[in-house]
Scaffold this motif. Structure first.
Motif, PDB file in Angstrom:
ATOM      1  N   LYS A  58     -61.077  27.294 131.027  1.00 37.97           N
ATOM      2  CA  LYS A  58     -60.792  26.405 129.902  1.00 37.97           C
ATOM      3  C   LYS A  58     -62.058  25.771 129.315  1.00 37.97           C
ATOM      4  CE  LYS A  58     -58.011  22.501 128.479  1.00 37.97           C
ATOM      5  NZ  LYS A  58     -56.964  21.582 128.760  1.00 37.97           N
ATOM      6  N   LYS A  59     -62.893  25.176 130.153  1.00 40.92           N
ATOM      7  CA  LYS A  59     -64.092  24.483 129.666  1.00 40.92           C
ATOM      8  C   LYS A  59     -65.039  25.438 128.934  1.00 40.92           C
ATOM      9  CE  LYS A  59     -65.978  20.423 131.811  1.00 40.92           C
ATOM     10  NZ  LYS A  59     -66.565  19.815 132.972  1.00 40.92           N
ATOM     11  N   VAL A  60     -65.252  26.596 129.506  1.00 31.84           N
ATOM     12  CA  VAL A  60     -66.139  27.605 128.910  1.00 31.84           C
ATOM     13  C   VAL A  60     -65.568  28.071 127.576  1.00 31.84           C
ATOM     14  CG1 VAL A  60     -67.049  29.948 129.191  1.00 31.84           C
ATOM     15  CG2 VAL A  60     -67.021  28.373 131.139  1.00 31.84           C
ATOM     16  N   PHE A  61     -64.261  28.360 127.550  1.00 31.35           N
ATOM     17  CA  PHE A  61     -63.612  28.851 126.342  1.00 31.35           C
ATOM     18  C   PHE A  61     -63.685  27.825 125.217  1.00 31.35           C
ATOM     19  CE2 PHE A  61     -60.073  29.348 123.470  1.00 31.35           C
ATOM     20  CZ  PHE A  61     -60.091  30.714 123.189  1.00 31.35           C
ATOM     21  N   GLU A  62     -63.325  26.574 125.524  1.00 29.37           N
ATOM     22  CA  GLU A  62     -63.275  25.549 124.475  1.00 29.37           C
ATOM     23  C   GLU A  62     -64.658  25.167 123.963  1.00 29.37           C
ATOM     24  OE1 GLU A  62     -60.646  22.545 126.072  1.00 29.37           O
ATOM     25  OE2 GLU A  62     -58.888  23.793 125.646  1.00 29.37           O
ATOM     26  N   LYS A  63     -65.696  25.462 124.730  1.00 28.75           N
ATOM     27  CA  LYS A  63     -67.050  25.239 124.238  1.00 28.75           C
ATOM     28  C   LYS A  63     -67.484  26.374 123.305  1.00 28.75           C
ATOM     29  CE  LYS A  63     -71.713  24.156 125.515  1.00 28.75           C
ATOM     30  NZ  LYS A  63     -72.580  23.533 126.439  1.00 28.75           N
ATOM     31  N   ALA A  64     -66.974  27.571 123.531  1.00 29.49           N
ATOM     32  CA  ALA A  64     -67.408  28.747 122.780  1.00 29.49           C
ATOM     33  C   ALA A  64     -66.551  29.046 121.552  1.00 29.49           C
ATOM     34  CB  ALA A  64     -67.416  29.965 123.693  1.00 29.49           C
ATOM     35  N   TYR A  65     -65.293  28.589 121.529  1.00 29.52           N
ATOM     36  CA  TYR A  65     -64.384  28.995 120.463  1.00 29.52           C
ATOM     37  C   TYR A  65     -63.726  27.801 119.782  1.00 29.52           C
ATOM     38  CZ  TYR A  65     -64.878  33.630 122.453  1.00 29.52           C
ATOM     39  OH  TYR A  65     -65.390  34.805 122.915  1.00 29.52           O
ATOM     40  N   PHE A  66     -63.412  27.994 118.495  1.00 28.17           N
ATOM     41  CA  PHE A  66     -62.738  26.995 117.668  1.00 28.17           C
ATOM     42  C   PHE A  66     -61.528  27.671 117.039  1.00 28.17           C
ATOM     43  CE2 PHE A  66     -62.205  25.101 113.417  1.00 28.17           C
ATOM     44  CZ  PHE A  66     -61.959  23.794 113.772  1.00 28.17           C
ATOM     45  N   GLN A  67     -60.360  27.045 117.140  1.00 30.94           N
ATOM     46  CA  GLN A  67     -59.135  27.651 116.626  1.00 30.94           C
ATOM     47  C   GLN A  67     -59.108  27.641 115.102  1.00 30.94           C
ATOM     48  OE1 GLN A  67     -55.470  25.828 117.909  1.00 30.94           O
ATOM     49  NE2 GLN A  67     -54.226  27.365 116.901  1.00 30.94           N
ATOM     50  N   VAL A  68     -58.866  28.818 114.509  1.00 29.89           N
ATOM     51  CA  VAL A  68     -58.713  28.922 113.061  1.00 29.89           C
ATOM     52  C   VAL A  68     -57.243  29.216 112.754  1.00 29.89           C
ATOM     53  CG1 VAL A  68     -61.078  29.714 112.704  1.00 29.89           C
ATOM     54  CG2 VAL A  68     -59.269  31.391 112.959  1.00 29.89           C
ATOM     55  N   ASP A  69     -56.826  28.881 111.547  1.00 36.80           N
ATOM     56  CA  ASP A  69     -55.450  29.149 111.140  1.00 36.80           C
ATOM     57  C   ASP A  69     -55.230  30.659 111.048  1.00 36.80           C
ATOM     58  OD1 ASP A  69     -55.119  26.416 110.951  1.00 36.80           O
ATOM     59  OD2 ASP A  69     -55.434  26.362 108.784  1.00 36.80           O
ATOM     60  N   ASP A  70     -54.043  31.126 111.409  1.00 34.27           N
ATOM     61  CA  ASP A  70     -53.732  32.561 111.378  1.00 34.27           C
ATOM     62  C   ASP A  70     -53.960  33.151 109.990  1.00 34.27           C
ATOM     63  OD1 ASP A  70     -53.063  32.594 114.054  1.00 34.27           O
ATOM     64  OD2 ASP A  70     -50.906  32.381 113.696  1.00 34.27           O
ATOM     65  N   SER A  71     -53.558  32.424 108.937  1.00 32.65           N
ATOM     66  CA  SER A  71     -53.709  32.962 107.574  1.00 32.65           C
ATOM     67  C   SER A  71     -55.177  33.180 107.224  1.00 32.65           C
ATOM     68  CB  SER A  71     -53.059  32.023 106.561  1.00 32.65           C
ATOM     69  OG  SER A  71     -53.668  30.741 106.642  1.00 32.65           O
ATOM     70  N   VAL A  72     -56.056  32.311 107.708  1.00 37.75           N
ATOM     71  CA  VAL A  72     -57.494  32.451 107.454  1.00 37.75           C
ATOM     72  C   VAL A  72     -58.034  33.649 108.233  1.00 37.75           C
ATOM     73  CG1 VAL A  72     -59.752  31.355 107.740  1.00 37.75           C
ATOM     74  CG2 VAL A  72     -57.812  30.001 106.964  1.00 37.75           C
ATOM     75  N   ALA A  73     -57.627  33.786 109.478  1.00 34.29           N
ATOM     76  CA  ALA A  73     -58.097  34.879 110.324  1.00 34.29           C
ATOM     77  C   ALA A  73     -57.699  36.235 109.749  1.00 34.29           C
ATOM     78  CB  ALA A  73     -57.535  34.723 111.733  1.00 34.29           C
ATOM     79  N   GLN A  74     -56.570  36.279 109.033  1.00 28.28           N
ATOM     80  CA  GLN A  74     -56.090  37.541 108.476  1.00 28.28           C
ATOM     81  C   GLN A  74     -56.612  37.781 107.059  1.00 28.28           C
ATOM     82  OE1 GLN A  74     -51.903  36.904 108.969  1.00 28.28           O
ATOM     83  NE2 GLN A  74     -52.029  37.045 111.194  1.00 28.28           N
ATOM     84  N   GLY A  75     -57.542  36.918 106.601  1.00 29.47           N
ATOM     85  CA  GLY A  75     -58.162  37.127 105.290  1.00 29.47           C
ATOM     86  C   GLY A  75     -57.415  36.487 104.141  1.00 29.47           C
ATOM     87  N   GLY A  76     -56.454  35.641 104.433  1.00 31.71           N
ATOM     88  CA  GLY A  76     -55.662  34.998 103.383  1.00 31.71           C
ATOM     89  C   GLY A  76     -56.304  33.743 102.844  1.00 31.71           C
ATOM     90  N   GLU A  77     -55.651  32.617 103.105  1.00 36.93           N
ATOM     91  CA  GLU A  77     -56.064  31.334 102.552  1.00 36.93           C
ATOM     92  C   GLU A  77     -57.488  30.947 102.938  1.00 36.93           C
ATOM     93  OE1 GLU A  77     -53.272  28.314 103.714  1.00 36.93           O
ATOM     94  OE2 GLU A  77     -51.613  29.707 103.555  1.00 36.93           O
ATOM     95  N   LYS A  78     -57.974  29.949 102.185  1.00 40.05           N
ATOM     96  CA  LYS A  78     -59.294  29.412 102.528  1.00 40.05           C
ATOM     97  C   LYS A  78     -59.168  28.477 103.726  1.00 40.05           C
ATOM     98  CE  LYS A  78     -59.213  25.372  99.569  1.00 40.05           C
ATOM     99  NZ  LYS A  78     -60.129  24.422  99.038  1.00 40.05           N
ATOM    100  N   VAL A  79     -60.276  27.980 104.197  1.00 32.89           N
ATOM    101  CA  VAL A  79     -60.323  27.070 105.332  1.00 32.89           C
ATOM    102  C   VAL A  79     -59.417  25.863 105.051  1.00 32.89           C
ATOM    103  CG1 VAL A  79     -61.854  25.523 106.609  1.00 32.89           C
ATOM    104  CG2 VAL A  79     -62.638  27.801 105.962  1.00 32.89           C
ATOM    105  N   SER A  80     -58.593  25.491 106.015  1.00 36.39           N
ATOM    106  CA  SER A  80     -57.629  24.406 105.815  1.00 36.39           C
ATOM    107  C   SER A  80     -58.233  23.033 106.115  1.00 36.39           C
ATOM    108  CB  SER A  80     -56.410  24.617 106.713  1.00 36.39           C
ATOM    109  OG  SER A  80     -56.768  24.395 108.067  1.00 36.39           O
ATOM    110  N   ARG A  81     -57.567  22.023 105.632  1.00 35.78           N
ATOM    111  CA  ARG A  81     -57.971  20.638 105.885  1.00 35.78           C
ATOM    112  C   ARG A  81     -57.928  20.345 107.393  1.00 35.78           C
ATOM    113  NH1 ARG A  81     -58.866  15.891 102.612  1.00 35.78           N
ATOM    114  NH2 ARG A  81     -59.243  14.266 104.166  1.00 35.78           N
ATOM    115  N   ARG A  82     -56.924  20.894 108.092  1.00 39.42           N
ATOM    116  CA  ARG A  82     -56.819  20.699 109.539  1.00 39.42           C
ATOM    117  C   ARG A  82     -58.059  21.229 110.245  1.00 39.42           C
ATOM    118  NH1 ARG A  82     -56.752  23.464 113.890  1.00 39.42           N
ATOM    119  NH2 ARG A  82     -56.687  25.430 112.758  1.00 39.42           N
ATOM    120  N   MET A  83     -58.499  22.413 109.832  1.00 43.46           N
ATOM    121  CA  MET A  83     -59.677  23.007 110.460  1.00 43.46           C
ATOM    122  C   MET A  83     -60.912  22.134 110.222  1.00 43.46           C
ATOM    123  SD  MET A  83     -58.955  27.007 109.580  1.00 43.46           S
ATOM    124  CE  MET A  83     -60.621  27.493 109.946  1.00 43.46           C
TER     125      MET A  83
END
Length: 161
Positions: A58-83
């Motif tokens: 968990k600690k290693v993963f959360e230091k290396a990765y940041f969760q993006v919205d599914d729609s952004v990851a699939q090339g759809g919407e722009k970066v969200s306010r939540r992100m």
């Protein structure tokens, strides 16, 4: 050896490693039964773009990765306010009289250590509005973070070609 930095867009889900065996956590917050005396580690089940799967603490993963919205990851919407909100570690906002009357400053530190400074300066003291100045600073900061995250997402998806 030389040093390298990389960025990949991956899929992941919370998982446990119990006595060395990776157990995916059930949907809906169900509880996984753990035998008494077991060694339990929290982490993530990870799937890379080439299909390779692994487990990360968990600690290693959360230091290396940041969760993006599914729609952004699939090339759809722009970066969200939540992100954008979740990428901000902390911020400080202040006006600075008497040194600089009619000036508002906002400093924002991102989760990756990047610092963004914005300044709003009003030349006419009669028109100075601290709330408006702070809002303008935050608008600029959000735009910069959106660009920053967009760059990271494209790097993660496309690599360096």
């Amino acid at each position: 050896m030389k040093h390298y930095i990389g960025c990949k867009l991956i899929e992941a889900e919370p998982a446990l490693r119990i006595n060395g065996e990776v157990i995916r956590q059930p949907e809906g917050g169900c509880i996984v039964e753990v035998p008494s005396g077991s060694i339990v580690e929290e982490g993530y089940h990870v799937r890379y773009p080439d299909g390779y799967e692994s487990w990360s603490p968990k600690k290693v993963f959360e230091k290396a990765y940041f969760q993006v919205d599914d729609s952004v990851a699939q090339g759809g919407e722009k970066v969200s306010r939540r992100m954008v909100d979740e990428f901000i570690s902390h911020a400080i906002s202040c006006s600075s009289p008497p040194i600089e009357p009619h000036v508002v400053r906002v400093m924002c530190v991102l989760r990756n250590g990047t610092t963004i400074h914005e300044k709003f300066d009003c030349v006419d003291p009669q028109l100075f509005d601290e709330n408006f100045g702070e809002k303008m600073c935050w608008n600029n900061i959000y735009r910069k973070i959106e660009e920053h995250l967009d760059f990271l997402i494209k790097m993660g998806k496309n690599g360096i070609q």
